[in-house]
Design a protein around this motif. Structure first.
Motif, mmCIF file in Angstrom:
data_model
loop_
_atom_site.group_PDB
_atom_site.id
_atom_site.type_symbol
_atom_site.label_atom_id
_atom_site.label_comp_id
_atom_site.label_asym_id
_atom_site.label_seq_id
_atom_site.Cartn_x
_atom_site.Cartn_y
_atom_site.Cartn_z
ATOM 1 N N LEU A 129 0.829 -1.204 0.000
ATOM 2 C CA LEU A 129 0.000 0.000 0.000
ATOM 3 C C LEU A 129 0.866 1.256 0.000
ATOM 4 O O LEU A 129 0.643 2.185 -0.788
ATOM 5 C CB LEU A 129 -0.915 -0.016 1.227
ATOM 6 C CG LEU A 129 -1.623 1.278 1.595
ATOM 7 C CD1 LEU A 129 -2.568 1.713 0.492
ATOM 8 C CD2 LEU A 129 -2.370 1.103 2.908
ATOM 9 N N LEU A 130 1.867 1.274 0.850
ATOM 10 C CA LEU A 130 2.750 2.439 0.937
ATOM 11 C C LEU A 130 3.478 2.681 -0.381
ATOM 12 O O LEU A 130 3.696 3.830 -0.774
ATOM 13 C CB LEU A 130 3.748 2.247 2.084
ATOM 14 C CG LEU A 130 4.556 3.462 2.498
ATOM 15 C CD1 LEU A 130 3.656 4.605 2.960
ATOM 16 C CD2 LEU A 130 5.523 3.081 3.617
ATOM 17 N N SER A 131 3.833 1.613 -1.099
ATOM 18 C CA SER A 131 4.507 1.795 -2.389
ATOM 19 C C SER A 131 3.599 2.531 -3.371
ATOM 20 O O SER A 131 4.057 3.401 -4.107
ATOM 21 C CB SER A 131 4.971 0.460 -2.961
ATOM 22 O OG SER A 131 3.891 -0.315 -3.435
ATOM 23 N N GLY A 132 2.328 2.182 -3.393
ATOM 24 C CA GLY A 132 1.389 2.891 -4.270
ATOM 25 C C GLY A 132 1.203 4.336 -3.857
ATOM 26 O O GLY A 132 1.159 5.238 -4.699
ATOM 27 N N LEU A 133 1.091 4.569 -2.549
ATOM 28 C CA LEU A 133 0.899 5.934 -2.052
ATOM 29 C C LEU A 133 2.122 6.812 -2.309
ATOM 30 O O LEU A 133 1.997 8.002 -2.577
ATOM 31 C CB LEU A 133 0.582 5.922 -0.556
ATOM 32 C CG LEU A 133 -0.738 5.290 -0.130
ATOM 33 C CD1 LEU A 133 -0.864 5.306 1.388
ATOM 34 C CD2 LEU A 133 -1.923 5.973 -0.786
ATOM 35 N N PHE A 148 -4.456 -12.977 -2.262
ATOM 36 C CA PHE A 148 -3.924 -11.823 -1.540
ATOM 37 C C PHE A 148 -2.591 -11.376 -2.139
ATOM 38 O O PHE A 148 -2.321 -10.173 -2.223
ATOM 39 C CB PHE A 148 -3.797 -12.133 -0.047
ATOM 40 C CG PHE A 148 -5.128 -12.261 0.632
ATOM 41 C CD1 PHE A 148 -5.874 -11.140 0.960
ATOM 42 C CD2 PHE A 148 -5.656 -13.502 0.914
ATOM 43 C CE1 PHE A 148 -7.109 -11.245 1.562
ATOM 44 C CE2 PHE A 148 -6.890 -13.633 1.517
ATOM 45 C CZ PHE A 148 -7.627 -12.507 1.843
ATOM 46 N N LEU A 149 -1.769 -12.335 -2.564
ATOM 47 C CA LEU A 149 -0.508 -11.970 -3.211
ATOM 48 C C LEU A 149 -0.771 -11.144 -4.470
ATOM 49 O O LEU A 149 -0.164 -10.078 -4.663
ATOM 50 C CB LEU A 149 0.305 -13.216 -3.561
ATOM 51 C CG LEU A 149 0.901 -13.982 -2.392
ATOM 52 C CD1 LEU A 149 1.519 -15.282 -2.860
ATOM 53 C CD2 LEU A 149 1.926 -13.131 -1.653
ATOM 54 N N LEU A 150 -1.672 -11.611 -5.321
ATOM 55 C CA LEU A 150 -2.011 -10.840 -6.525
ATOM 56 C C LEU A 150 -2.718 -9.538 -6.158
ATOM 57 O O LEU A 150 -2.555 -8.517 -6.826
ATOM 58 C CB LEU A 150 -2.877 -11.676 -7.461
ATOM 59 C CG LEU A 150 -2.186 -12.891 -8.064
ATOM 60 C CD1 LEU A 150 -3.168 -13.717 -8.884
ATOM 61 C CD2 LEU A 150 -1.000 -12.494 -8.909
ATOM 62 N N GLY A 151 -3.490 -9.582 -5.080
ATOM 63 C CA GLY A 151 -4.177 -8.378 -4.606
ATOM 64 C C GLY A 151 -3.223 -7.287 -4.172
ATOM 65 O O GLY A 151 -3.531 -6.098 -4.266
ATOM 66 N N TYR A 152 -2.026 -7.674 -3.679
ATOM 67 C CA TYR A 152 -1.026 -6.656 -3.329
ATOM 68 C C TYR A 152 -0.715 -5.773 -4.534
ATOM 69 O O TYR A 152 -0.623 -4.545 -4.417
ATOM 70 C CB TYR A 152 0.286 -7.292 -2.857
ATOM 71 C CG TYR A 152 0.266 -8.013 -1.541
ATOM 72 C CD1 TYR A 152 -0.792 -7.892 -0.649
ATOM 73 C CD2 TYR A 152 1.324 -8.817 -1.182
ATOM 74 C CE1 TYR A 152 -0.780 -8.561 0.559
ATOM 75 C CE2 TYR A 152 1.352 -9.485 0.022
ATOM 76 C CZ TYR A 152 0.291 -9.363 0.893
ATOM 77 O OH TYR A 152 0.321 -10.016 2.082
ATOM 78 N N LEU A 153 -0.544 -6.401 -5.687
ATOM 79 C CA LEU A 153 -0.217 -5.653 -6.899
ATOM 80 C C LEU A 153 -1.354 -4.711 -7.263
ATOM 81 O O LEU A 153 -1.136 -3.516 -7.503
ATOM 82 C CB LEU A 153 0.078 -6.619 -8.051
ATOM 83 C CG LEU A 153 0.321 -5.985 -9.420
ATOM 84 C CD1 LEU A 153 1.545 -5.082 -9.393
ATOM 85 C CD2 LEU A 153 0.481 -7.068 -10.472
ATOM 86 N N LEU A 154 -2.566 -5.227 -7.291
ATOM 87 C CA LEU A 154 -3.711 -4.394 -7.666
ATOM 88 C C LEU A 154 -3.981 -3.297 -6.643
ATOM 89 O O LEU A 154 -4.379 -2.195 -6.999
ATOM 90 C CB LEU A 154 -4.943 -5.274 -7.865
ATOM 91 C CG LEU A 154 -4.837 -6.290 -8.996
ATOM 92 C CD1 LEU A 154 -6.063 -7.196 -9.022
ATOM 93 C CD2 LEU A 154 -4.636 -5.606 -10.329
ATOM 94 N N LEU A 169 -7.846 3.145 1.721
ATOM 95 C CA LEU A 169 -9.072 2.386 1.959
ATOM 96 C C LEU A 169 -9.520 1.659 0.699
ATOM 97 O O LEU A 169 -9.865 0.477 0.738
ATOM 98 C CB LEU A 169 -10.165 3.329 2.463
ATOM 99 C CG LEU A 169 -11.465 2.680 2.886
ATOM 100 C CD1 LEU A 169 -11.246 1.674 4.007
ATOM 101 C CD2 LEU A 169 -12.452 3.751 3.321
ATOM 102 N N LEU A 170 -9.472 2.344 -0.428
ATOM 103 C CA LEU A 170 -9.824 1.703 -1.694
ATOM 104 C C LEU A 170 -8.859 0.551 -1.998
ATOM 105 O O LEU A 170 -9.278 -0.516 -2.455
ATOM 106 C CB LEU A 170 -9.816 2.705 -2.847
ATOM 107 C CG LEU A 170 -10.042 2.073 -4.223
ATOM 108 C CD1 LEU A 170 -11.454 1.518 -4.342
ATOM 109 C CD2 LEU A 170 -9.770 3.067 -5.323
ATOM 110 N N ALA A 171 -7.595 0.752 -1.715
ATOM 111 C CA ALA A 171 -6.602 -0.296 -1.959
ATOM 112 C C ALA A 171 -6.913 -1.543 -1.138
ATOM 113 O O ALA A 171 -6.795 -2.662 -1.637
ATOM 114 C CB ALA A 171 -5.200 0.223 -1.636
#
Length: 181
Positions: free
Chosen positions: A42-46, A88-94, A123-125
Motif C-alpha cells: 500500500l505504501l509503495s502505491g501511495l 492476496f498476493l495478486l491483490g497486493y499488486l492491484l 481504503l480503496l486499496a
C-alpha cells in the motif's frame, strides 16, 4: 520536479524489499497469516504512484514466483499463487496500483496529495485487496468457507488491523512524499 526514472526504479526495488521484509513480520493466523507486506505494498502505491508502486510489487511477486524466500514464513515458489493466500498476493499488486491511482492520478505523481486523499486511496486499496483475496480464499478452501460471507467473517479481525495500517500508511506517506523531490 518529479524524480528521474532511475531513481524511481531504485525506489521500486527498495519497496519490493520492504514488502518482502513485511512478509517475514507475521502472526500465524490460519489459513492466512497476518503480515505487514500489505502495508508496504500500500505504501509503495501511495509513495510512488500507480506505475512505479505496481512495479515494486511486481518485483516482489516475481522474486517469490522464482523461488526466492520472500513470502510469509520465508517461503517462495510459484505454487503460492495456487494456495489460499494466492489471491492476496495478486491483490497486493492491484492494491498498490489502486492506491497510486487515487493518490496521484493516472498521469503520475501529484505533488502533494492531502491526508484525506491518501487515506481514501488506502481504503480503496484494501477493498481491492479483499475483493481479490477473499473469493480466492473461499475457492481454495470451499469446505471450510462454503460462502464468501463465511470467508469475510473469518477475515474481519484482520480487516480491522488493516484499517490501522491504512491510517499509518497515509500519515507516513504524507510526511515522506516531500522528500521525493
Amino acid at each position: 520536479m518529479t524524480p528521474k526514472p532511475l531513481f524511481r526504479l531504485v525506489l521500486s526495488a527498495l519497496f519490493a524489499a520492504l514488502v518482502a521484509v513485511g512478509s517475514y513480520i507475521a502472526i500465524p493466523f490460519v489459513p492466512v497469516p497476518l503480515v505487514l507486506a500489505n502495508f508496504f505494498a500500500l505504501l509503495s502505491g501511495l509513495m510512488l504512484g500507480p506505475v512505479w508502486g505496481g512495479v515494486s510489487v511486481f518485483i516482489y511477486l516475481a522474486l517469490g514466483a522464482l523461488g526466492f524466500p520472500v513470502f510469509s514464513g520465508g517461503s517462495g515458489g510459484i505454487g503460492h499463487f495456487a494456495s489460499p493466500t494466492g489471491g492476496f498476493l495478486l491483490g497486493y499488486l492491484l492494491s498498490a496500483v489502486a492506491a497510486g491511482l487515487v493518490a496521484h492520478g493516472p498521469a503520475g505523481i501529484k505533488p502533494k496529495p492531502g491526508l484525506l486523499r491518501l487515506a481514501l486511496a488506502g481504503l480503496l486499496a484494501e477493498i481491492v485487496l479483499y475483493a481479490v483475496g477473499l473469493p480466492w480464499l473461499q475457492a481454495a478452501l470451499p469446505g471450510k468457507y462454503a460462502t464468501l460471507g463465511a470467508a469475510f467473517l473469518f477475515m474481519a479481525p484482520i480487516m480491522f488491523g488493516d484499517l490501522v495500517k491504512v491510517a499509518a500508511a497515509a500519515v507516513l506517506a504524507r510526511g515522506l512524499l516531500p522528500l521525493l523531490k
